[in-house]
Design an enzyme around this catalytic site. Structure first.
Site, PDB file in Angstrom:
ATOM      1  N   GLU B  49       0.903  -1.217  -0.088  1.00  0.00           N
ATOM      2  CA  GLU B  49       0.084   0.104   0.028  1.00  0.00           C
ATOM      3  C   GLU B  49       0.814   1.205   0.033  1.00  0.00           C
ATOM      4  OE1 GLU B  49      -4.237  -1.299   2.159  1.00  0.00           O
ATOM      5  OE2 GLU B  49      -2.903   0.140   3.051  1.00  0.00           O
ATOM      6  N   ASP B  60      -5.571  10.592   9.464  1.00  0.00           N
ATOM      7  CA  ASP B  60      -4.470   9.961   9.859  1.00  0.00           C
ATOM      8  C   ASP B  60      -4.004  10.760  11.064  1.00  0.00           C
ATOM      9  OD1 ASP B  60      -3.304   8.011   7.774  1.00  0.00           O
ATOM     10  OD2 ASP B  60      -3.797   9.515   6.479  1.00  0.00           O
ATOM     11  N   TYR B 175     -10.739  -3.245   3.771  1.00  0.00           N
ATOM     12  CA  TYR B 175      -9.889  -2.851   5.046  1.00  0.00           C
ATOM     13  C   TYR B 175     -10.543  -2.641   6.385  1.00  0.00           C
ATOM     14  CZ  TYR B 175      -5.943  -0.152   6.765  1.00  0.00           C
ATOM     15  OH  TYR B 175      -4.846   0.153   7.452  1.00  0.00           O
TER      16      TYR B 175
END
Lengths: 403, 273
Positions: B49, B60, B175
Site C-alpha cells: 500500500e 491519519d 480494509y
C-alpha cells in the site's frame, strides 16, 4: 425553523447542493453523521425544540438584533442608503452564537456531555465555550498554534469560560489544521462527543443545520426591512469565509425576487498576488473537510495556505451552498483586499461610532464601492456580523502602534 | 483475474495470511520510495500500500501526517507516485500495489484520467479514505472498468447496511479499521476484531484485511489468526523516521519479523487468539 415559502429545496436528502456538499468522510465517521442526521431531523420538527431555541435567542443572545441606517456614511458616499444588520450586538459579539446554541441543544438531546470545536480567530471557540458553560458541558477547542499566539485574548476568554484550548502544531497551524484535529478527536471519541462546526461547511448535515440556525438573521430582516423602509432591500451583502453569516442572511432571501445577494471574500494582498482567501472567486471545485466545494488548491490538488487580515476569513474552502449559489448565479461573489477592508473599518468607526469586525469590514468595503454607483433610493443591507474589539491588536499593528 | 485476487487465492490455498505494509510515497525522500517498496517485498509483503501524500490527511494520526508533510515539502505529487509505481513494475510484475490517499488529488487530476494513468502505471487498487461508497458510485464503477479494485474501509461503528454498501461498491479486499480513531493509535481490541471479522467476511464475500494499531509480531499474529490480511502502516513509518540512513535495511528486517510470525501461525505454531 420553517423555511421561507420558496421552491428552492436544497440540499437533497443526501446533502447535495447540485454537485456540491455531500458526505466525504472516512468510514469511521459515517455512523456518527447518520446519528446526527436523525437527531437533527427530529429536532427540526419538534415544536418544543423550536420554542426553546427561540427562547434562548431572545433571552440569552438578545435577539432580534436591530437594523441600523448608517445615514452619515451613506450621505458621504453619496449614493444608495446603507443599512446594517447588527449581529455585532449579540451576546459574545457576533453571529456565531446563534449556531452554537442550536447545536448544543441538539447535543443535549443526543445525550452527549462533551462538545468540541475548531476555531480560527477564536470567535467560534468563544461562542462554543460560552454555550458549553451555559449548559454545563465539557468543552475542548482546537486552535492552530499560530492563531493561539495571534489571538491571546480570545484564548483567555475561552479558558475563563471553562474550556480546554488545544494548540494544533500540524500543517500550517491555522484554522484548517484545527479542523483536521477536531475531526480526529471526533473519530476517536464519537460515543460521548458532539462536534460543533462553526460554519456552513463540513459533511452533511452540517451545512444545512448551521444554515438553518443562522437563518434567523435573514428571517428577522425580512420582517424588519418592510417595517423600517416599507420594502425589502435591493442588495444584501455579507462577508464570506466559510460563509455562515452570509448564508444566514441570504437564505431567507433566495426566493425573494429583485433582491441581489453579494458575498464578499477576502482578497488579502490582491487576487493576483496569490496571498488571499477567495475560494469562490479564485479557486476551483474539489473535496476537503467532508464536502465538495470550491477550494484554493495547487495543480496537484494540495490545499494551499491562505491569507487574510481577518482570521475569520482565512480558510481555503467555503460552504457548498455558496458554491451552488455561485454556479446558479443566484448570488454573486466578489473580493475585497486587506487595505480596502481596513479603510471601511476606520470609516465606520469615525462616521457611525461602530467598531466592526475585520471580517464584516470586507462586506462594508464592498458596500462603500457599490453605493456611489447607485441612486439614493436604492437600499443596501449589510450583515455586520461581528464587533471589532477582538481586532484591536491587528488594526493597531497595521497602523504602526503597539499597546 | 486481478493481481490482488490472485494473491489471495494463492495464500488461501497455502493457508497463509497476507501481509500488507504501507509506506507514504516520497517519505523520507522521493528517491527512497522505490528501494523501500522493494525492501517491503523482500521482507515478505504480499501487497504494497503506497500512501499518496495530501496536505490535509484528516483520518491519519501524527506519524503519517508528518510523513505526508515531509513528502510534499520534497515535491511529491500524485503524478510522481504513479511514476514510482511504473518504476517498481519494471522489476516486479507480481506484487499488487494499492494507492491509499484522499479524494482531492484524484479530483484535481480528473477521475477518469487518474484511473487510466494508474492502471497504465501498474496500480492494482485504490483506497480513497474520504470517498465512502455513497459518494463514489461513478468513481468505483470507473475504477472497476479501468482495471483498478476500489477498496473500502469498514469500522467498528459500521452496521450491516454498511457491509452491504461496501460489498456492492468494492472489490479486491475490505480494509477493516480495527479501532475508533486515527492511524497509529495504540489501543487494539483483538477480541472485538475476532468477533467482527467472520460476520464481515460472510457479508462482503471478499478477503478482510485489518489495520490501524498493529505494531509488532505479537499483534500481527493475533490479528492474523482471525483476518485474511494484516495491514501495518504507522509502525513502518516510525521505523523509517527513527533510522535515517538505514531505512531500507531496517524496514526489510522489521517486515521479516512480521512475516515469520504470520507464517508460524500458518504452520500451526502461532498463539491462539
Amino acid at each position: 425553523m420553517q423555511m421561507a415559502d420558496t421552491p428552492y429545496q436544497f440540499p437533497d436528502a443526501s446533502g447535495h447542493f447540485g454537485p456540491y456538499g455531500g458526505i466525504f468522510v472516512a468510514e469511521t465517521l459515517m455512523p456518527a453523521l447518520a446519528e446526527l442526521r436523525e437527531a437533527y431531523a427530529a429536532c427540526q420538527n419538534d415544536p418544543e425544540f423550536i420554542a426553546e431555541f427561540e427562547y434562548e435567542l431572545k433571552h440569552y443572545v438578545g435577539r432580534p438584533s436591530p437594523i441600523y441606517h448608517a445615514r452619515r456614511w451613506s450621505e458621504i458616499l453619496g449614493g444608495a442608503q446603507i443599512y446594517l444588520k447588527r449581529e455585532d450586538l449579540n451576546h459574545t459579539g457576533a453571529h456565531k452564537v446563534n449556531n452554537c446554541i442550536g447545536q448544543a441543544m441538539v447535543a443535549r438531546r443526543m445525550g452527549k456531555p462533551r462538545v468540541i470545536a475548531e476555531t480560527g480567530a477564536g470567535q467560534h471557540g468563544v461562542a462554543t465555550a460560552t454555550v458549553a458553560a451555559r449548559y454545563g458541558m465539557e468543552c475542548v477547542v482546537y486552535m492552530g498554534s499560530e492563531d493561539v499566539k495571534r489571538q491571546a485574548a480570545n484564548v483567555y476568554r475561552m479558558k475563563l469560560l471553562g474550556a480546554t484550548v488545544v494548540p494544533v502544531e500540524s500543517g500550517s497551524k491555522t484554522l484548517k489544521d484545527a479542523l483536521n484535529e477536531a475531526m480526529r478527536d471526533w473519530v476517536t471519541n464519537v460515543a460521548d462527543t458532539f462536534y460543533i462546526i462553526g460554519t456552513v461547511a463540513g459533511p452533511h448535515p452540517y451545512p444545512m443545520m448551521v444554515r438553518d440556525f443562522q437563518s434567523v438573521i435573514g428571517k428577522e430582516c425580512l420582517e424588519q426591512m418592510p417595517d423600517m423602509v416599507g420594502r425589502q432591500p435591493d442588495y444584501v451583502l455579507a462577508c464570506v469565509g466559510g460563509g455562515s453569516n452570509a448564508m444566514g442572511i441570504f437564505h431567507p432571501y433566495i426566493g425573494v425576487p429583485g433582491v441581489k445577494l453579494v458575498g464578499v471574500e477576502a482578497a488579502g494582498d490582491g487576487l493576483d498576488t496569490g496571498r488571499h482567501s477567495a475560494s469562490l472567486t479564485a479557486g476551483r471545485p474539489g473535496v476537503l473537510h467532508g464536502n465538495r466545494t470550491y477550494l484554493l488548491q495547487d495543480e496537484d490538488g494540495q490545499i494551499i495556505e491562505t491569507h487574510s487580515v481577518s482570521a475569520g476569513l482565512d480558510y481555503p474552502g467555503v460552504g457548498p451552498e455558496h458554491a451552488w449559489l455561485k454556479d446558479t448565479a443566484r448570488a454573486e461573489y466578489v473580493g475585497i483586499t486587506d487595505a480596502e477592508a481596513l479603510e471601511a473599518f476606520h470609516k465606520l468607526c469615525r462616521l457611525e461610532g461602530i467598531i466592526p469586525a475585520l471580517e464584516s469590514s470586507h462586506a462594508l468595503a464592498y458596500a462603500a464601492k457599490l453605493a456611489p454607483t447607485l441612486p439614493k433610493d436604492k437600499i443596501l443591507l449589510v450583515n455586520l456580523s461581528g464587533r471589532g474589539d477582538k481586532d484591536m491588536h491587528t488594526v493597531a499593528e497595521r497602523s504602526g502602534l503597539q499597546f | 483475474m486481478s493481481r490482488i485476487q490472485t494473491v489471495f487465492q494463492r495464500l488461501q490455498a497455502d493457508g497463509r495470511k497476507a501481509l500488507i505494509p504501507f509506506v507514504t510515497a516520497g517519505f523520507p525522500a522521493p528517491e527512497l520510495t522505490l528501494p523501500l517498496m522493494n525492501a517491503l517485498v523482500e521482507g515478505g509483503a504480499d501487497i504494497v500500500e503506497l500512501g499518496v501524500p495530501f496536505s490535509d490527511p484528516m483520518a491519519d494520526g501524527p506519524t503519517i501526517q508528518r510523513a505526508s508533510e515531509r513528502a510534499l515539502a520534497q515535491g511529491m505529487s500524485l503524478r510522481k507516485v504513479l511514476e514510482t509505481v511504473r518504476a517498481f513494475r519494471a522489476t516486479n510484475a507480481d506484487t499488487p500495489v494499492v494507492l491509499m490517499g484522499y479524494a482531492n488529488p484524484i479530483e484535481a487530476m480528473g477521475q477518469e484520467r487518474f484511473v487510466a494513468a494508474a492502471h497504465e502505471a501498474g496500480v492494482d487498487g485504490v483506497l480513497v479514505v474520504d470517498y465512502p461508497p455513497e459518494e463514489c458510485v461513478s468513481f468505483a464503477a470507473t475504477a472497476k472498468a479501468g482495471g483498478l479494485d476500489p477498496i473500502f474501509l469498514l469500522a467498528p461503528t459500521s452496521g450491516e447496511q454498511r457491509f452491504a454498501d461496501v460489498a456492492r461498491a468494492g472489490s479486491g479486499y475490505i480494509y477493516y479499521v480495527s479501532l475508533k480513531g486515527v492511524t497509529g493509535s495504540a489501543k487494539l481490541d483483538v477480541d472485538e476484531v475476532a468477533r467482527r471479522i467472520p460476520e464481515i467476511r460472510a457479508a462482503v464475500g471478499m478477503p478482510v484485511g485489518v489495520g490501524f494499531g498493529i505494531r509488532d509480531a505479537d499483534s500481527a499474529q493475533r490479528i492474523g489468526a482471525v483476518a485474511d490480511a494484516v495491514v501495518i502502516g504507522s509502525r513502518i513509518i516510525e521505523e523509517i523516521e527513527t533510522n535515517p540512513g538505514e531505512e531500507v535495511a531496517r524496514v526489510r528486517d522489521f517486515m521479516r519479523s512480521i512475516r515469520a510470525a504470520l507464517d508460524a501461525l500458518a504452520a500451526g505454531k502461532g498463539a491462539q487468539a
